[in-house]
Every structure is written in C-alpha cells, then in structure tokens.
Motif scaffolding. Structure first.
Motif, PDB file in Angstrom:
ATOM      1  N   SER A  71       0.845  -1.189   0.000  1.00  0.00           N
ATOM      2  CA  SER A  71       0.000   0.000   0.000  1.00  0.00           C
ATOM      3  C   SER A  71       0.876   1.233   0.000  1.00  0.00           C
ATOM      4  N   PRO A  77      -3.218  -2.664   3.852  1.00  0.00           N
ATOM      5  CA  PRO A  77      -3.835  -1.472   3.241  1.00  0.00           C
ATOM      6  C   PRO A  77      -3.997  -0.347   4.264  1.00  0.00           C
ATOM      7  N   LEU A  78      -3.751   0.865   3.820  1.00  0.00           N
ATOM      8  CA  LEU A  78      -3.795   2.015   4.705  1.00  0.00           C
ATOM      9  C   LEU A  78      -5.218   2.564   4.763  1.00  0.00           C
ATOM     10  N   ASP A  79      -5.795   2.514   5.952  1.00  0.00           N
ATOM     11  CA  ASP A  79      -7.166   2.956   6.156  1.00  0.00           C
ATOM     12  C   ASP A  79      -7.308   4.448   5.838  1.00  0.00           C
ATOM     13  N   GLN A  80      -8.464   4.841   5.280  1.00  0.00           N
ATOM     14  CA  GLN A  80      -8.681   6.240   4.907  1.00  0.00           C
ATOM     15  C   GLN A  80      -8.616   7.169   6.113  1.00  0.00           C
ATOM     16  N   ASP A  81      -9.115   6.722   7.255  1.00  0.00           N
ATOM     17  CA  ASP A  81      -9.042   7.548   8.455  1.00  0.00           C
ATOM     18  C   ASP A  81      -7.595   7.774   8.885  1.00  0.00           C
ATOM     19  N   ARG A 112      -5.018   7.764   6.841  1.00  0.00           N
ATOM     20  CA  ARG A 112      -4.461   8.712   5.871  1.00  0.00           C
ATOM     21  C   ARG A 112      -4.791  10.148   6.256  1.00  0.00           C
ATOM     22  N   GLN A 113      -6.037  10.377   6.636  1.00  0.00           N
ATOM     23  CA  GLN A 113      -6.435  11.731   7.021  1.00  0.00           C
ATOM     24  C   GLN A 113      -5.728  12.166   8.294  1.00  0.00           C
ATOM     25  N   HIS A 114      -5.540  11.238   9.230  1.00  0.00           N
ATOM     26  CA  HIS A 114      -4.814  11.546  10.462  1.00  0.00           C
ATOM     27  C   HIS A 114      -3.385  11.972  10.136  1.00  0.00           C
ATOM     28  N   PHE A 146       0.944   5.565  -0.139  1.00  0.00           N
ATOM     29  CA  PHE A 146       0.214   6.817   0.046  1.00  0.00           C
ATOM     30  C   PHE A 146       1.208   7.953  -0.119  1.00  0.00           C
TER      31      PHE A 146
END
Length: 300
Positions: free
Chosen positions: A9, A27-31, A33-35, A11
C-alpha cells in the motif's frame, strides 16, 4: 528505494515543502491517511518559517519577544536541539533562521543575499539558542524577535510523529519516507542507495535499514549560488565547505536528521559521546568516511 520488503500500500502526499511516501504491508485505512495529513498540517502550522500564520512567524515578528506555547511534542524536538547545540559547540542552532534569510533562503525564496553590511550588523549581535531562548515546559520565552528554523531535525521529527500514527493504528510493517529521510518498521530490511553528491544520477554505496531511521543531508540539494546553500554554521553564518554529504542511521529520525547536519561541523567521535548512531560522511575533496558498524557499504 528497493529491497526484500513486501509493502503493498502506497500513500503519497506533499507536506512541509517536500514529497512524502508512506508504504505499508497492510492497506492504509482512509481515516489513518487523514490523520497523517492532519498531523503534518499541525506541524507545519507550528514550525514553518515560510508561512505568515505559523507560531514560528509570530515569534519572529514579536518586537519585544514574549511567552509562546508550543505543542507538547515540542519537548522532544527541542531536547534534540539542546543536545545538538551542546555537542557541536553551537554550530547547530535553531535560531539560524535569520542567517538563512539574510543569505536569500527566506519566505519569498528571493535567493539573493542581503548586503554585506546588513549581514555584518546581524553577526555583531547574533542570538543563540542558549542565551536568547528560555524554556518552561512547552513554553518558549524570548526577549526579542528571533527566527526559529527547525530544518536540521524537524523533518526527521515529523517522520517520527507520522510513524507514531501508524504504530498507534496497529501497523507493524511500513516505511515513512520524506524524500530520502525515512524510518522503517518490519521484518524485512529496506535497501537504500546513497546518492553521489558530485553526480546525482549515481550512487556511491547502499544502506540496509531495518527498524531504524536513515537521514541524509547534502549541500547540492538546496543551493542557489557559488558556495551558497542551506547548511550553515550558526556560529559564523557561513555555509559548510569541508563536507558535502552525510548519511546517519539511528533509532529515531529526529536524531538521525539532526546528526546528518551536525556532521558537517563536528566529527563522529565527538558526537558519539552524546548520541548512538552510525554514519557515512563525504568530504569536499571526495574522501569518504564510514562507521565500522554502518549497515551497508561504499562502492570502490
């Protein structure tokens, strides 16, 4: 970057003026990523001298100084600077910001040095981290305007902070890479080429990094004139000229990043009295020095 790691994964994003890449086994969780993005933005809003709304810019514009509260995470960053300042006899100093501005590395990127008379006037009363900044926990106390620049260790420290986000979210195999300053976690090492400071398309060696940080510094990355670049001796405001590139492997990226700068002014033996690290250093005459326990090799 290449190697035997299985990081699937990726980003990529921009932060603090450079390109970042986070690679993870899961896999990198969307939350998450936002953090990561939010954490990088908070860091920039605090420490960037290139944006007028940052805390550092407010300190620089305070005519009589004052008391300024930094985030709690500043304690660890400023502790690194305390140790670097002492180990280099003041050559690494976060108050070097005004010196960089006067050489043209300012918020507007003018890349035009101020007149010699202006720089000489500043040199007569140059502030220092030890004499002009007081500390009370996360609070910084100043008695006049000072320009804080955390470029020596700040990017590495943000690497540590973003790695902590991944650790807290349960990720065990990852690389946080800030354009070459990186921290690795996992079972499989990552293999990194050491760029030739005299020929950017070539490498002079490789490093194998596992569960450690690797940071580099080179005078060829941010240069804008004959002998003008971002690695300054804070005692003299003069850019380094005896060393052209360094690489440091340490447990934390903040220390590795700061030491990569410190090695331009201070020998590895002296720094080893205060820090645990291994390194490679290339002098301006092409001679290379490598620690006996450096996790890699030099070619030739």
């Amino acid at each position: 970057m290449a190697g035997e790691r299985r990081l699937t994964s990726r980003f990529a994003f921009d932060a603090i003026g450079t390109q970042w890449r986070v690679e993870t086994e899961a896999p990198l969780d969307q939350d998450v990523r936002q953090h990561i993005l939010d954490r990088a933005e908070r860091f920039d809003a605090t420490y960037s001298r290139f944006r007028p709304d940052s805390l550092v810019s407010r300190i620089a514009s305070a005519p009589e100084g004052g008391r300024f509260t930094f985030p709690d995470d500043s304690l660890a960053l400023f502790d690194v600077y305390d140790r670097l300042f002492a180990a280099t006899d003041g050559a690494v100093d976060p108050l070097v910001g005004r010196d960089l501005e006067l050489l043209g590395y300012d918020a507007a990127y003018t890349l035009r040095p101020a007149p010699e008379a202006v720089r000489a006037e500043h040199a007569r009363d140059r502030p220092t981290w030890a004499a002009d900044v007081g500390r009370d926990g996360p609070c910084v106390l100043t008695r006049r305007p000072v320009v804080i620049d955390v470029g020596a260790a700040g990017k590495g420290y943000l690497v540590d902070l973003l790695s902590a986000v991944l650790d807290g979210a349960g990720y065990t195999g990852f690389v946080v890479d800030a354009s070459g300053d990186l921290l690795h976690r996992g079972r499989r090492a990552t293999r990194v080429g050491l760029e030739n400071p005299f020929a950017a398309r070539q490498v002079i060696g490789v490093a194998e990094v596992r569960d450690r940080a690797l940071c580099a510094s080179g005078v060829n990355r941010r240069s804008w004139g004959d002998g003008l670049h971002h690695v300054l001796d804070a005692r003299t405001s003069v850019p380094a000229d005896r060393v052209v590139a360094t690489w440091v492997v340490a447990e934390r990226a903040a220390c590795a990043d700061g030491l990569a700068t410190a090695l331009f002014f201070t020998g590895a033996g002296r720094l080893a009295q205060s820090f645990d690290f291994t390194c490679v250093r290339v002098r301006s005459d092409g001679r290379a020095e490598i620690s006996p326990d450096f996790p890699g090799e030099l070619f030739g």
